[in-house]
Design a protein around this motif. Sequence first.
Motif, PDB file in Angstrom:
ATOM      1  N   GLY A  52       0.698  -1.029   0.088  1.00  0.00           N
ATOM      2  CA  GLY A  52       0.001  -0.075   0.028  1.00  0.00           C
ATOM      3  C   GLY A  52       0.927   1.237   0.122  1.00  0.00           C
ATOM      4  O   GLY A  52       0.302   2.371  -0.209  1.00  0.00           O
ATOM      5  N   THR A  54       2.531   4.438  -0.866  1.00  0.00           N
ATOM      6  CA  THR A  54       2.859   5.221  -1.908  1.00  0.00           C
ATOM      7  C   THR A  54       4.497   5.623  -2.159  1.00  0.00           C
ATOM      8  O   THR A  54       5.270   5.892  -1.137  1.00  0.00           O
ATOM      9  N   ASN A 107       2.818   8.919   3.133  1.00  0.00           N
ATOM     10  CA  ASN A 107       2.319  10.303   2.803  1.00  0.00           C
ATOM     11  C   ASN A 107       2.487  11.225   3.769  1.00  0.00           C
ATOM     12  O   ASN A 107       2.846  12.219   3.935  1.00  0.00           O
ATOM     13  N   GLU A 124      -5.074   5.643  11.370  1.00  0.00           N
ATOM     14  CA  GLU A 124      -4.802   4.205  10.718  1.00  0.00           C
ATOM     15  C   GLU A 124      -5.438   3.196  11.693  1.00  0.00           C
ATOM     16  O   GLU A 124      -5.457   3.414  12.844  1.00  0.00           O
ATOM     17  N   ASP A 152     -11.156   4.079  12.850  1.00  0.00           N
ATOM     18  CA  ASP A 152     -11.797   4.232  11.668  1.00  0.00           C
ATOM     19  C   ASP A 152     -11.787   5.583  11.396  1.00  0.00           C
ATOM     20  O   ASP A 152     -12.534   6.244  12.097  1.00  0.00           O
ATOM     21  N   CYS A 153     -11.304   5.975  10.189  1.00  0.00           N
ATOM     22  CA  CYS A 153     -11.142   7.271   9.902  1.00  0.00           C
ATOM     23  C   CYS A 153     -12.414   8.057   9.720  1.00  0.00           C
ATOM     24  O   CYS A 153     -12.823   9.224   9.938  1.00  0.00           O
ATOM     25  N   SER A 173      -5.699   8.013   0.996  1.00  0.00           N
ATOM     26  CA  SER A 173      -4.921   7.051   0.006  1.00  0.00           C
ATOM     27  C   SER A 173      -5.509   5.557   0.428  1.00  0.00           C
ATOM     28  O   SER A 173      -5.008   4.847   1.428  1.00  0.00           O
ATOM     29  N   TYR A 195     -14.281   0.546   0.275  1.00  0.00           N
ATOM     30  CA  TYR A 195     -14.846   1.922   0.121  1.00  0.00           C
ATOM     31  C   TYR A 195     -14.911   2.266  -1.191  1.00  0.00           C
ATOM     32  O   TYR A 195     -13.843   2.339  -1.818  1.00  0.00           O
TER      33      TYR A 195
HETATM   34  C1  LIG Z   1      -3.000   2.048   0.677  1.00  0.00           C
HETATM   35  S1  LIG Z   1      -2.777   1.952   2.416  1.00  0.00           S
HETATM   36  C2  LIG Z   1      -2.084   3.596   2.903  1.00  0.00           C
HETATM   37  C3  LIG Z   1      -0.815   3.902   2.350  1.00  0.00           C
HETATM   38  C4  LIG Z   1       0.019   5.190   3.123  1.00  0.00           C
HETATM   39  N1  LIG Z   1      -0.616   6.320   2.200  1.00  0.00           N
HETATM   40  C5  LIG Z   1       1.221   4.929   2.774  1.00  0.00           C
HETATM   41  O1  LIG Z   1       2.028   5.872   1.859  1.00  0.00           O
HETATM   42  O2  LIG Z   1       1.927   4.343   3.347  1.00  0.00           O
HETATM   43  C6  LIG Z   1      -4.399   2.012   3.224  1.00  0.00           C
HETATM   44  C7  LIG Z   1      -4.457   2.038   4.897  1.00  0.00           C
HETATM   45  O3  LIG Z   1      -5.846   2.329   5.131  1.00  0.00           O
HETATM   46  C8  LIG Z   1      -5.879   1.757   6.287  1.00  0.00           C
HETATM   47  N2  LIG Z   1      -7.284   1.627   6.558  1.00  0.00           N
HETATM   48  C9  LIG Z   1      -8.365   0.866   5.844  1.00  0.00           C
HETATM   49  N3  LIG Z   1      -9.681   1.240   6.281  1.00  0.00           N
HETATM   50  C10 LIG Z   1      -9.491   2.089   7.077  1.00  0.00           C
HETATM   51  C11 LIG Z   1     -10.385   3.011   7.885  1.00  0.00           C
HETATM   52  N4  LIG Z   1     -11.599   2.870   7.941  1.00  0.00           N
HETATM   53  N5  LIG Z   1      -9.883   4.057   8.719  1.00  0.00           N
HETATM   54  C12 LIG Z   1      -8.374   4.243   8.990  1.00  0.00           C
HETATM   55  N6  LIG Z   1      -7.553   3.125   8.009  1.00  0.00           N
HETATM   56  C13 LIG Z   1      -8.019   2.383   7.358  1.00  0.00           C
HETATM   57  C14 LIG Z   1      -5.347   0.175   6.096  1.00  0.00           C
HETATM   58  O4  LIG Z   1      -5.075  -0.473   7.312  1.00  0.00           O
HETATM   59  C15 LIG Z   1      -4.127   0.447   5.195  1.00  0.00           C
HETATM   60  O5  LIG Z   1      -3.040   0.659   6.195  1.00  0.00           O
END
Ligand SMILES: C[S@@+](CC[C@H](N)C(=O)[O-])C[C@H]1O[C@@H](n2cnc3c(N)ncnc32)[C@H](O)[C@@H]1O
Length: 258
Positions: A52, A54, A107, A124, A152-153, A173, A195
């Motif tokens: 995941g 970036t 990020n 996160e 949960d965001c 992201s 989502y």
């Molecule tokens: C694509 S990764 C993000 C990568 C990050 N931008 C980086 O550069 O390291 C997506 C992340 O979102 C988290 N995630 C998924 N659903 C979430 C939620 N509802 N609230 C917070 N975090 C969540 C996952 O555990 C995962 O670590």
Amino acid sequence: MSGDSEEAPPEVHHYNDRSEVPWDIQNYWAQRYKLFSKYDEGIWLTDDAWFGVTPEPVAKFVVLPVECGFGIAFAYNLHSKIAEHIAKSAPKGRSILVDAFAGAGGNTIAFALSGRWKRVYAIEKDPAVLQCAKHNAKVYGVENKITWFEGDCFEIIKNQLKDLAPYSVLFGSPPWGGPGYRSDEVFNLRTMEPYSLRKLYDEYSAFTEHMVLYLPRTSDLRQLAKVVKDDRKATVMHYCMEGASKALCIYYGDFNME
Ligand SMILES: C[S@@+](CC[C@H](N)C(=O)[O-])C[C@H]1O[C@@H](n2cnc3c(N)ncnc32)[C@H](O)[C@@H]1O
């Protein structure tokens, strides 16, 4: 782990040698310095988080003029390039950056390093991944600029960050799960899991008009345009490395993309 006395959770690793790296991560590990230029200083990741992250940026890039809300940026390190674009283009009164899916902090760290934000709020839901992000922010010396939330965001933005809404830009992201991410010519943002674009846009636009989403490069442009109300602005920016688009960011709201 880099002489660091901090204890890493069992699912967290720092691989020093290719022979230690699980086969399905080896391609990502080969690009470790693009993901984290300070990788050797003891960066932590869970095995899942490799997929995941970036990739991080470079000084050498060209930004083509954006016409009709469309642009291309060439970068060596995507994290910094994206952070720089958001820092430059966000409305002046917006001084807070909320990173809704912080992951291992790629990020988030770039936002903090940009120096543009009074505060970066990073969310996160996976505790081990959050621990990596906090640790990695220390490696980059920016841990004091970031407020971390585990959970949960959608809930945290609604319940704990709502007072910050007038000052915030939201960056997301999200995971790119769902059918056809690798195989389909055009990625369907309606079936993106867990989502959909609609869910992300609706939840986040109740918080702020200014949001940036990091999505697959093949994302359906019509779907990206359709979620916005007619009077709102949207700009798609493709981020390219080694001549090819790696991902896009959709900028919803009044960003000045010059
Ligand atoms: C694509 S990764 C993000 C990568 C990050 N931008 C980086 O550069 O390291 C997506 C992340 O979102 C988290 N995630 C998924 N659903 C979430 C939620 N509802 N609230 C917070 N975090 C969540 C996952 O555990 C995962 O670590």
